[in-house]
Design an enzyme around this catalytic site. Structure first.
Site, PDB file in Angstrom:
ATOM      1  N   GLU A   1       0.887  -1.040   0.094  1.00  0.00           N
ATOM      2  CA  GLU A   1       0.102  -0.084   0.082  1.00  0.00           C
ATOM      3  C   GLU A   1       0.889   1.293   0.088  1.00  0.00           C
ATOM      4  O   GLU A   1       1.016   1.949   0.968  1.00  0.00           O
ATOM      5  CB  GLU A   1      -0.997  -0.036   1.257  1.00  0.00           C
TER       6      GLU A   1
ATOM      7  N   GLU B   1      -5.478  -8.477   1.061  1.00  0.00           N
ATOM      8  CA  GLU B   1      -5.965  -8.264   2.482  1.00  0.00           C
ATOM      9  C   GLU B   1      -7.564  -7.845   2.352  1.00  0.00           C
ATOM     10  O   GLU B   1      -7.868  -7.366   1.269  1.00  0.00           O
ATOM     11  CB  GLU B   1      -5.444  -6.809   3.159  1.00  0.00           C
TER      12      GLU B   1
END
Ligand code: BGC
Length: 486
Positions: free
Chosen positions: A181, A389
């Site tokens: 991320e 995720e």
């Protein structure tokens, strides 16, 4: 709308292709603890958490789940769960306390490297495939002291670190993820001050985005050069991005324009360079060039490195964001987990009509299908996707009988796995789904108050208790394995 509805038909399992891989995920700073043991150097998160007022309740990751000492128990539990894969991250400063290898390799902290080697062996013994992420936001403080991600040299340091890890584990680990991320790390930690290193630079943080992207590309090259699985399997390399639909509050041109800009800055800015080899708009490339001082030729050379072909594209999904053009005299604070500065040309709107997690995030499984379809459309060459995720914080505690009845988490995951199967049915090549998280852990600025785990961790005793969702996931995986190939 109830979660039961969102889960389609809860009595039936979603249709998933044969070989679809289930997993769970964690990150080093959130689970390991042992912050100063065996020669580990400090990371920017150790520094940040030590500053008063940064973390809810004054929590720190110094002990976390004590996974550093309990990794055998944790690996065995993953084996019992039956997951195919376990995504964990490596603490850069545990392996290279100063962030660098040193000319003669003297920068490597052997005990730190040995920990990951033991972890990999324990996972393989439990029948679980290790999938390490090299960088999950925990830059060695020593590199931050040199300017961190504002420095081009930090990308090169990450490339060298990738080579060290590839050499050390690449005989047993074939599947690697580079950075986690970059968008959240750039925006929360560099544009804003909610995460480490809390620079608060606003849009001046674009060089950070570029250096993170370049670090990814250099890591891909270093891994491909060093990873040689002994079983002859391929070296697979990917990246992990957080993606989410950005919805305009109304159809007005002001609101759709604000949403378009927000989507570009939070999503495409980080995926276009990797998957298309250029920044989403010329003005972005110009700002990057101005911020980094790179010539057009240098920028083009960097983009060639950044856009190396990948074997896996990791998508983390939590919630969509609704955006409007700022309305005068409106207070937008508290709408999202972090506040967008008032001088930005976009403002967040609270999504109504959905159930929420205990972290107050809206539960919108269809958003996962939508973002997967958007990626599929935008990137004709999108590599096979893994949901690296997806998860929810619910605060359920063990009852008097010791059981953690987290039915809302079961509904959440069931609905999101169904959303993945919808995307697959619509043509997106998704090959895996990892639950965030394998266990409750240190939830960054929210400390230990938020619980994302399939396994409950008692913060006094560090005892692990399998929640009802753990048993549900175990049974889902077992049923999928038995399902006839479609
Ligand atoms: C991060 C995780 C985090 C999770 C829940 C993701 O953005 O990669 O580290 O715990 O979201 O907030």
């Amino acid at each position: 709308m109830s979660l039961g509805d969102l889960a389609h038909d809860p009595t039936r399992d979603p249709a998933l292709p044969p070989g679809f891989r289930f997993g769970t995920a964690t990150a080093a700073a959130q689970v390991e603890g042992a912050a100063t043991e065996d020669g580990r150097g400090a990371s920017i998160w150790d520094t940040f958490c030590a500053e008063p007022g940064r973390i809810r309740g004054g929590d720190t990751p110094a002990v976390a789940c004590d996974h550093y000492h309990r990794y055998r128990e944790d690996a065995a539990m993953l084996g019992d769960l039956g997951v195919d894969e376990y995504r964990f991250s490596i603490s850069w400063s545990r392996v290279l306390p100063d962030g660098r290898t040193g000319a003669d390799g003297s920068g490597v902290n052997r005990p730190g490297l040995d920990f990951y080697s033991r972890l990999v062996d324990a996972l393989l013994e439990a029948g679980v495939r290790p999938v390490p992420t090299l960088y999950h936001w925990d830059l060695p403080q020593a590199l931050q002291d040199e300017g961190g991600w504002l420095q081009r040299s930090t990308s090169e340091a990450l490339g060298e670190y990738a080579g060290v890890m590839g050499e050390a584990l690449g005989d047993r680990v074939g599947r690697w993820l580079t950075l986690n991320e970059m968008n959240v790390h750039t925006l929360y930690g560099h544009a804003l001050t909610d995460h480490a290193p809390a620079l608060g630079m606003g849009l001046d943080c674009l060089p950070v985005a570029h250096n993170l992207l370049r670090a990814h590309g250099l890591a891909v090259d270093a891994l491909r050069a060093s990873v040689r699985p002994a079983d002859g399997s391929a070296c697979e390399v990917g990246v992990v991005q957080q993606h989410f639909p950005v919805l305009p509050a109304t159809d007005s041109s002001e609101d759709t324009g604000a949403a378009d800009l927000f989507r570009l800055l939070t999503n495409w800015l980080f995926s276009d360079p990797i998957l298309r080899g250029h920044y989403p708009e010329d003005w972005v490339a110009e700002l990057v060039a101005a911020g980094t001082g790179l010539s057009p030729e240098q920028l083009a050379a960097d983009l060639a490195v950044i856009s190396r072909p990948l074997d896996v594209y990791g998508v983390n999904y939590y919630e969509p964001t609704m955006i409007e053009a700022p309305r005068p005299d409106t207070d937008y604070s508290g709408v999202l987990e972090v506040d967008i500065p008032a001088d930005m040309p976009f403002s967040p709107v609270r999504l109504s009509g959905y159930e929420r997690t205990d972290f107050d995030w809206p539960i919108v499984p269809s958003g996962l299908t939508d973002i997967l379809l958007a990626l599929h459309e935008r990137y004709p060459g999108l590599p096979p996707v893994t949901i690296t995720e997806n998860g929810c914080s619910f605060h359920d505690e063990p009852g008097a009988d010791g059981r953690v009845r987290d039915t809302r988490r079961i509904d959440y995951h069931r609905a999101h796995v169904a959303a993945v199967s919808d995307a697959i049915a619509a043509g997106v090549d998704v090959r895996g789904y990892y639950v965030w998280s394998a266990m409750d852990n240190f939830e960054w600025a929210a400390g230990y108050a938020e619980r994302f785990g399939l396994v409950h961790v008692g913060w006094d005793t560090l005892a692990r208790t399998r929640k009802d969702s753990w048993f549900w996931y175990r049974d889902l995986i077992a049923r999928q394995r038995r399902a006839p190939a479609s």
